[in-house]
Design a protein around this motif. Sequence first.
Motif, short mmCIF file in Angstrom:
data_model
loop_
_atom_site.label_atom_id
_atom_site.label_comp_id
_atom_site.label_asym_id
_atom_site.label_seq_id
_atom_site.Cartn_x
_atom_site.Cartn_y
_atom_site.Cartn_z
N PHE A 16 0.84 -1.21 0.00
CA PHE A 16 0.00 0.00 0.00
C PHE A 16 0.87 1.26 0.00
O PHE A 16 0.62 2.21 -0.75
CB PHE A 16 -0.92 -0.01 1.21
N TYR A 17 1.91 1.25 0.84
CA TYR A 17 2.81 2.41 0.92
C TYR A 17 3.45 2.69 -0.45
O TYR A 17 3.56 3.84 -0.88
CB TYR A 17 3.92 2.19 1.94
N GLN A 18 3.88 1.62 -1.13
CA GLN A 18 4.52 1.78 -2.44
C GLN A 18 3.54 2.32 -3.47
O GLN A 18 3.91 3.13 -4.33
CB GLN A 18 5.10 0.44 -2.89
N LYS A 19 2.30 1.90 -3.37
CA LYS A 19 1.29 2.34 -4.33
C LYS A 19 1.01 3.83 -4.19
O LYS A 19 0.99 4.57 -5.18
CB LYS A 19 0.00 1.54 -4.13
N ILE A 20 0.83 4.29 -2.96
CA ILE A 20 0.49 5.71 -2.76
C ILE A 20 1.71 6.62 -2.93
O ILE A 20 1.57 7.80 -3.23
CB ILE A 20 -0.18 5.95 -1.40
N GLY A 24 2.89 10.82 -4.43
CA GLY A 24 3.33 11.82 -3.45
C GLY A 24 2.64 11.74 -2.11
O GLY A 24 2.56 12.75 -1.39
N PHE A 25 2.16 10.57 -1.73
CA PHE A 25 1.54 10.37 -0.42
C PHE A 25 2.45 9.52 0.47
O PHE A 25 3.14 8.61 -0.02
CB PHE A 25 0.19 9.68 -0.54
N THR A 26 2.43 9.79 1.78
CA THR A 26 3.15 8.99 2.76
C THR A 26 2.25 8.81 3.98
O THR A 26 1.63 9.78 4.44
CB THR A 26 4.46 9.67 3.19
N PRO A 27 2.16 7.62 4.53
CA PRO A 27 1.34 7.41 5.73
C PRO A 27 2.01 8.02 6.97
O PRO A 27 3.18 7.71 7.25
CB PRO A 27 1.24 5.89 5.85
#
Length: 349
Positions: A16-20, A24-27
Amino acid sequence: MSLTEKPVETPERLAFYQKIDTQGFTPLWAVLSDIITPEPKSACVPNLWKFNLAKQWLLEAGGLITAKEAERRVLILENPGLRGQSKITTSLYAGLQLVMPGEVAPAHRHSQSALRFIMDGAGAHTSVNGERTLMQFGDFVITPPQAWHDHGNQTTEPMIWLDGLDIPMVSFFDASFAEGLGADEQAITRATGDSLARYGTNMLPVDFEQTRLASPIFNYPYARSREALYQMQRQQEWDPCHGLKMRYINPVDGGFAMPTIAPFLQLLPEGFKTAPYRSTDATVFVVTEGTGRSMIDGQVFEWGPKDIFVAPSWKWITHEANGEAVLFSYSDRVAQQKLGLWREQRGLA
């Protein structure tokens, strides 16, 4: 989950992290413990620079490049934990500048605030906004933001001083501007000593209006500052963490002399050992007089005249003087206080 622990990185979460990340998104939960820390966290580390070695290398540089070609012939004091960033602390810069006999460091101005602490030689001059001052050992000299300034040495000996600037702070805000005058030296329009006479005798011109955040005094002579410490030490009122520590002020409002940099001068009596102390403002120290040692974050640094050392944010520090000692220092305390961030803690002796 807590401020000090990260959630487990399962295969599904990593995917999921790699997809977002592609958009330009980071959890936040994956980085929260890195960006909001329980205590100050910095790559800045304690360090000491020996002046005798620095002077040797500065004089060598004096044979390699002129002050005019270099614009400013300076050796930067880079913190070992911040190499390649031109920083002595996270927010401050320090460098040792050399001007040889007969040289001029050309006139320019910039957004950054600058201080000069005179360390070696006597009688060279700096000019700020049309006024020239002769610099002596231990003098604290200010260059306010966007003030024209140049330096010259008409003596027969090299002059060396410490430059302290808020370069990293200004860079953080992307607010740097700089320009040259187009001439080596600016026109002198005020008599030497004018600013000290106007603003440094507990009086102000009757219609004075403050137009700058920095002090209107730009040279605080060491002879006067040292005499003040001498008179005050007769009272034997020693702060357990600082000895006798004074701050340079703006006579207009009683605040710090500079808008982003807080300068200090302190006296440690013979044999005095301070109680442990820490604060959020990483601090640069210059040994003006005497010998001794400082313990910073468990490391002992032996210092002598003109040596320079740095204490990072929120690291315990103690000083111990052999004979009587005087330390000049500067930090970003004034900026932190304006932002409501500054904090200190006093330990037990």
